[in-house]
Design an enzyme around this catalytic site. Sequence first.
Site, short mmCIF file in Angstrom:
data_model
loop_
_atom_site.label_atom_id
_atom_site.label_comp_id
_atom_site.label_asym_id
_atom_site.label_seq_id
_atom_site.Cartn_x
_atom_site.Cartn_y
_atom_site.Cartn_z
N ASP A 16 0.82 -1.22 0.00
CA ASP A 16 0.00 0.00 0.00
C ASP A 16 0.85 1.27 0.00
OD1 ASP A 16 -2.39 -1.65 0.38
OD2 ASP A 16 -1.72 -1.86 2.45
N GLU A 17 2.06 1.18 -0.58
CA GLU A 17 2.94 2.36 -0.57
C GLU A 17 2.59 3.35 -1.67
OE1 GLU A 17 5.40 -1.26 0.65
OE2 GLU A 17 4.17 -0.75 -1.07
N LYS A 19 2.66 2.07 -5.17
CA LYS A 19 3.40 1.56 -6.34
C LYS A 19 2.63 1.78 -7.64
CE LYS A 19 3.53 -2.56 -4.47
NZ LYS A 19 3.02 -2.24 -3.12
N GLY A 20 1.30 1.56 -7.57
CA GLY A 20 0.48 1.68 -8.77
C GLY A 20 0.56 3.05 -9.40
N HIS A 44 -3.82 -1.98 -6.35
CA HIS A 44 -3.15 -0.76 -6.79
C HIS A 44 -4.20 0.22 -7.30
CE1 HIS A 44 0.72 -3.29 -7.64
NE2 HIS A 44 0.46 -3.12 -6.37
N THR A 45 -4.19 1.43 -6.76
CA THR A 45 -5.14 2.46 -7.17
C THR A 45 -4.44 3.45 -8.09
OG1 THR A 45 -6.35 2.24 -5.09
CG2 THR A 45 -6.74 4.24 -6.36
N ASP A 336 2.02 14.62 1.78
CA ASP A 336 0.98 15.60 2.15
C ASP A 336 0.15 15.16 3.36
OD1 ASP A 336 0.14 13.63 0.15
OD2 ASP A 336 -1.84 14.52 0.39
#
Length: 431
Positions: A16-17, A19-20, A44-45, A336
Amino acid sequence: MAQQKVAVVLGLQWGDEGKGKLVDVLAEDADVVARFAGGNNAGHTVVVDNISYDFHLLPSGIGHAKCDCVIGNGVVIHLPGLYEEVEKNMAKGPHLQGWQSRLKISDRAHLVLDLHQKVDGMKEEERGLDKIGTTKKGIGPTYSSKAIRHGLRVCDLMGDFGIFKQKFLQVVEHYQKLFPSLEVDVDAQLKAFEGYAEKVRPMVTDTTLLVHRYLKENKRVLLEGANATMLDLDFGTYPYVTSSSCCVGGICTGLGLPPQAVGDVYGVVKAYTTRVGDGAFPTEDFAEVGNYLQTKGHEYGVTTGRKRRCGWLDMMVVNYACMINGVTKICLTKLDVLDELETIKIAVAYKKGGEALLGMPASQQVLNEVEVEYVDMPGWQTNISEIRDFEALPTQAQAYVRKVEELSGVPVKWIGVGPAREAMIIVPPRQ
């Protein structure tokens, strides 16, 4: 002329870093995007033209009309899940048009059966309080079938269906002996597979040969890692890991590429740390900061919808992952999310009994008991989500990025400041 090398995007934490998003940005200049490990347990979002696409099995480059996408032999494929994913994303917007002509599927990839998913859930229930936190997508049981050599591969589905049926029945028999309550509608399953066989046939090929051909033709090939280093079967926080090789070594076994074909390794690091499911998490914050990060960062799993556990950036984890993977550049995402914090902590060492630990403990018990040493960084307490130039960032935010570079010894090339494709800052080299 030197042969083209692949570039690879890998997660350096527990997944969940982001990557997508990096793959999506890099795919604009890539000819090919390939997956080499995992299955539809990944999530991946990618946000394109304000449309949010969720990919699980499809490579994130599928939204680019000129980009070929490869699902390599190291990936495990749930065909119903693949088509469900396509339908859901096609309903959201136009960016997947023509996907069938651009997707290439390895004939050596193993198939995730519906019964694998059922068994995954049953195994998890058996564990009681010692749950792994599996996504219940059948990934572990499929890799188990592969390891004990009764797995079904895509090439089996492309061949004589009578032989496929025999092999399928053997898998059913094996699992029903282990789980007597397991119910399988054999006729319905086989009928479904007959339909999928003809649907995927035009996409199936020898992807090892194909990827080598791409490189000989000097095509720009980008590899998309799934899950992350700390979820790797060998190097992650075992047993709270996935069942495949998510590190750089998975490229060789999951696509059939030699080590010398690997060029740049881009490591993706969230500006704080999250993980889904159980397992050690030394910098986890159970109080105000953890709740803030979860809310501000919208920390819910793409695949499971589960709340992610949140905590401070852990450079012991990042440095361990950089070492294993030979990371050449870092993409620091979700900077952010830290906007409103007055003080930001970075973990720089683990101690046990007052002694600093040199590496990453293999034992979950040890990792659960470590004392974490932090450095404090001043927050910037201003909105940076619209900034696109590094020099325009508050000096405190710049200092945070440079501190990550200093502690890791790896340059940060990109900073993510929002979910959209454009919300990315290119970092100039340190003077």
